[in-house]
Design an enzyme around this catalytic site. Sequence first.
Site, PDB file in Angstrom:
ATOM      1  N   TYR A 127      30.077  97.762  38.873  1.00 17.53           N
ATOM      2  CA  TYR A 127      29.464  98.647  39.743  1.00 17.53           C
ATOM      3  C   TYR A 127      30.641  99.977  40.239  1.00 17.53           C
ATOM      4  CZ  TYR A 127      26.215 100.029  43.488  1.00 17.53           C
ATOM      5  OH  TYR A 127      25.590 100.660  44.364  1.00 17.53           O
ATOM      6  N   LYS A 163      30.627 103.730  39.743  1.00 15.56           N
ATOM      7  CA  LYS A 163      30.355 104.505  40.740  1.00 15.56           C
ATOM      8  C   LYS A 163      31.443 105.499  41.075  1.00 15.56           C
ATOM      9  CE  LYS A 163      26.172 103.310  41.929  1.00 15.56           C
ATOM     10  NZ  LYS A 163      24.922 104.328  42.064  1.00 15.56           N
TER      11      LYS A 163
END
Length: 246
Positions: free
Chosen positions: A152, A156
Amino acid sequence: MTARNALVTGGTGGIGTAIVEKLAHLGHRVATNYRDEAKAKAWQAKMKDKGLDVAIVPGDVADFESAAAMVKAAETAVGPIGILVNNAGITRDGTFHKMNPKQWHDVIATNLDSCFNVTRHVIDGMRERKWGRIIQISSINGQKGQYGQANYAAAKAGMHGFTISLAQENAKFGITVNTVSPGYIGTDMVMAVPEEVRAKITAQIPTGRLGRPDEIAYAVAFFLPDEAAWITGANLSANGGHYMGW
Ligand code: CAA
């Protein structure tokens, strides 16, 4: 503010819903995508009860062809897209030494590939019309990293790399490209973190509480007006003071 046509990906989710509502309240025509039609129709009816007309179109942001059809359907529903919010995202948390390829690829595809898949289909129109607002919804964890989120955090952080490159390429075309990096917001995604882990995280937030989805929608709205034309390539943290990089 001039009424524009907007596409918010993942608009039926926690932060997405608040962004859709904010844009609609500002007078923009808004579309969002879905993968589960029944769920999306129920959500659309709830918006209608609040007096908001939101178009829903099928589409998987992780797939280039599906995203093409999604953008086409959104433009049929609301008109040529002037505002794009790349908001759709998922988590598949796990410490890296236990992470399997599916956890890695699903997160990269939905959170990062999606920026290419969707934006690629709106950029030509924005350049022709010489106006556009593209906003990535990244995360505090793309800025600071997070135990259990190698997939993640990589996606991101990548979203902001995407932002700053597109911002340079499209500045001359009246298009601004920016990132909003939310901290921990009280959505289903954050509530899925085990309670004792979440309590420890919340204790690190100077404001002493989780954020609200409307506090992220406010940050998105900041980038939209013509007065914001000089602000491009920015990464706006909205995290209650949890991380103060500069
Ligand atoms: N720092 C140091 N150690 C940590 C730690 C941290 N932040 N978090 C966990 N650990 C330690 C534990 O204390 C434990 O240590 P011991 O083995 O010595 O007891 C060990 O790590 C557990 O590791 P495991 O590999 O066994 O992990 P697990 O399978 O129990 O679960 C996890 C690990 C899935 C990462 C779990 O800790 C978790 O869910 N963490 C939260 C991750 C997170 O913040 N996700 C955000 C979701 S919301 C979101 O993403 C939105 C947004 O943009 C902010």
